[in-house]
Design a protein around this motif. Structure first.
Motif, short mmCIF file in Angstrom:
data_model
loop_
_atom_site.label_atom_id
_atom_site.label_comp_id
_atom_site.label_asym_id
_atom_site.label_seq_id
_atom_site.Cartn_x
_atom_site.Cartn_y
_atom_site.Cartn_z
N LYS A 154 0.82 -1.22 0.00
CA LYS A 154 0.00 0.00 0.00
C LYS A 154 0.85 1.27 0.00
O LYS A 154 1.69 1.48 0.89
CB LYS A 154 -0.93 -0.01 1.22
CG LYS A 154 -2.31 0.51 0.89
CD LYS A 154 -3.20 0.56 2.13
CE LYS A 154 -4.18 1.69 2.01
NZ LYS A 154 -5.29 1.51 1.17
N GLY A 155 0.66 2.09 -1.04
CA GLY A 155 1.34 3.38 -1.12
C GLY A 155 2.81 3.32 -1.50
O GLY A 155 3.48 4.36 -1.56
N PRO B 68 -1.33 0.73 -7.84
CA PRO B 68 -2.50 0.86 -6.97
C PRO B 68 -3.46 -0.32 -7.21
O PRO B 68 -3.17 -1.18 -8.04
CB PRO B 68 -3.15 2.16 -7.44
CG PRO B 68 -2.33 2.69 -8.55
CD PRO B 68 -1.36 1.65 -8.97
N GLU B 69 -4.58 -0.32 -6.51
CA GLU B 69 -5.60 -1.34 -6.77
C GLU B 69 -6.18 -1.12 -8.17
O GLU B 69 -6.26 0.01 -8.65
CB GLU B 69 -6.72 -1.24 -5.72
CG GLU B 69 -6.30 -1.70 -4.33
CD GLU B 69 -5.75 -3.12 -4.31
OE1 GLU B 69 -6.35 -4.02 -4.95
OE2 GLU B 69 -4.70 -3.34 -3.67
N GLU C 218 -8.96 1.40 -8.51
CA GLU C 218 -8.70 2.84 -8.38
C GLU C 218 -8.89 3.53 -9.74
O GLU C 218 -8.25 3.15 -10.73
CB GLU C 218 -7.27 3.07 -7.88
CG GLU C 218 -7.11 4.42 -7.23
CD GLU C 218 -6.03 4.39 -6.17
OE1 GLU C 218 -5.04 5.08 -6.37
OE2 GLU C 218 -6.20 3.67 -5.17
N PHE D 296 -6.03 4.80 -11.95
CA PHE D 296 -5.08 3.81 -12.44
C PHE D 296 -5.51 3.32 -13.82
O PHE D 296 -6.51 2.62 -13.96
CB PHE D 296 -4.99 2.65 -11.45
CG PHE D 296 -4.00 1.58 -11.81
CD1 PHE D 296 -2.71 1.88 -12.22
CD2 PHE D 296 -4.36 0.23 -11.73
CE1 PHE D 296 -1.79 0.88 -12.55
CE2 PHE D 296 -3.45 -0.78 -12.06
CZ PHE D 296 -2.17 -0.44 -12.46
#
Ligand code: RP5
Ligand code: MG
Ligand code: MG
Length: 279
Positions: free
Chosen positions: A46-47, A53-54, A57, A60
């Protein structure tokens, strides 16, 4: 090709157990109605700047199967497909896990593996010949991985925008020469001492890696090159020091009892065949 190491029990560094995938149910072309893979993406991703990213998102917008800005999202296996929810599918087949596990990228995660070899020599400097096969014994530089404790080729991830030849030399210096703990001057000196050696590599393997971290949606791929020290004059001489994600480093004699991380033993076997060495 079929994968084994990414179908075994618990996912690395987790208590997540993979859904069982029998050998005859690996391929996506075979119906497996009961298949209920476990979802797992390690919280550490995460981050992180090196991680995607997921998929959900909205910002993305990856360009699958292409060079996406500085990130290579192309697979050596050909074009991979996306499932109906937009997740890339592992080109070899099922792994019992969906999500990314420990891997930063959806789809292919590109690495490079330097296979550094030399002939084993006796005290007098003559190559050592195996009595049974009558062939000279080859040695390679191997590191013990901190994550699994297994011995492996000192490879690593290709950074965004980095060339494979830079990755090969950089990872060898980090894991087998401990370059990250050196001052800038020392590191430059080290780099200079191996620069020419890392100019002349021979490609051994390019493709999918049967890495224990692979999932249904993220997997490792690599380019493995052999750098051979013909007369023990370059790396044959330098002192090996384990660094970064390596716990140990050594020259290992190669024969068929070799048992390495992922499918690294296959790459070493191919190297042996190139040199017509003892196996
Ligand atoms: C393997 O993982 C590759 O063949 C390469 O040796 C390695 C890269 O990952 P890290 O060593 O950076 O974890 O699949
Ligand atoms: Mg590394
Ligand atoms: Mg590594």
């Amino acid at each position: 090709m079929i994968h084994y190491k990414c179908r075994q029990g618990f996912y690395p560094s987790s208590n997540v157990n993979r859904f069982d995938v029998p050998e005859n149910k690996v391929s996506w072309n075979i119906e497996y109605a009961e298949y209920k893979p476990v979802e797992y993406t390690a919280p550490v991703l995460k981050g992180k700047p090196w991680a995607d990213p997921e998929i959900s998102e909205v910002s993305f917008k990856p360009n699958w199967n292409s060079i996406d800005g500085k990130v290579n999202r192309k697979s050596f296996t050909g074009n991979y497909v996306l499932n109906k929810d937009g997740y890339p599918l592992n080109p070899i087949g099922r792994t019992g896990i969906i999500g990314r596990g420990l891997l930063g990228r959806w789809g292919p995660n590109h690495a490079a593996d330097p296979i550094v070899t030399r002939w084993k020599r006796n005290a007098g400097g003559a190559p050592e010949i195996n009595k049974d096969t009558k062939k000279p014994i080859l040695q390679f530089v191997t590191i013990q991985r901190r994550d699994s404790g297994e011995w492996a080729i000192p490879g690593g991830m290709v950074d965004p925008g980095e060339t494979v030849s830079t990755t090969l030399k950089r990872e060898f210096m980090e894991e087998a020469m401990n370059s990250l703990e050196k001052s800038k001057e020392e590191r430059e000196k080290l780099e200079k001492s191996v620069r020419d050696f890392f100019e002349n590599g021979e490609e051994i393997y390019k493709g999918y890696v049967d890495d224990p971290r692979n999932t249904d949606n993220a997997w490792m791929e690599t380019v493995a090159l052999n750098f051979h020290d013909y007369d023990n004059s370059i790396v044959g001489k330098i002192t090996l020091v384990a660094g970064d994600d390596a716990r140990n480093v050594k020259w290992m004699d190669i024969d068929k009892s070799l048992n390495l991380y992922a499918n690294h033993s296959e790459f070493i076997k191919k190297t042996i065949q190139k040199h017509d060495a003892h196996w």
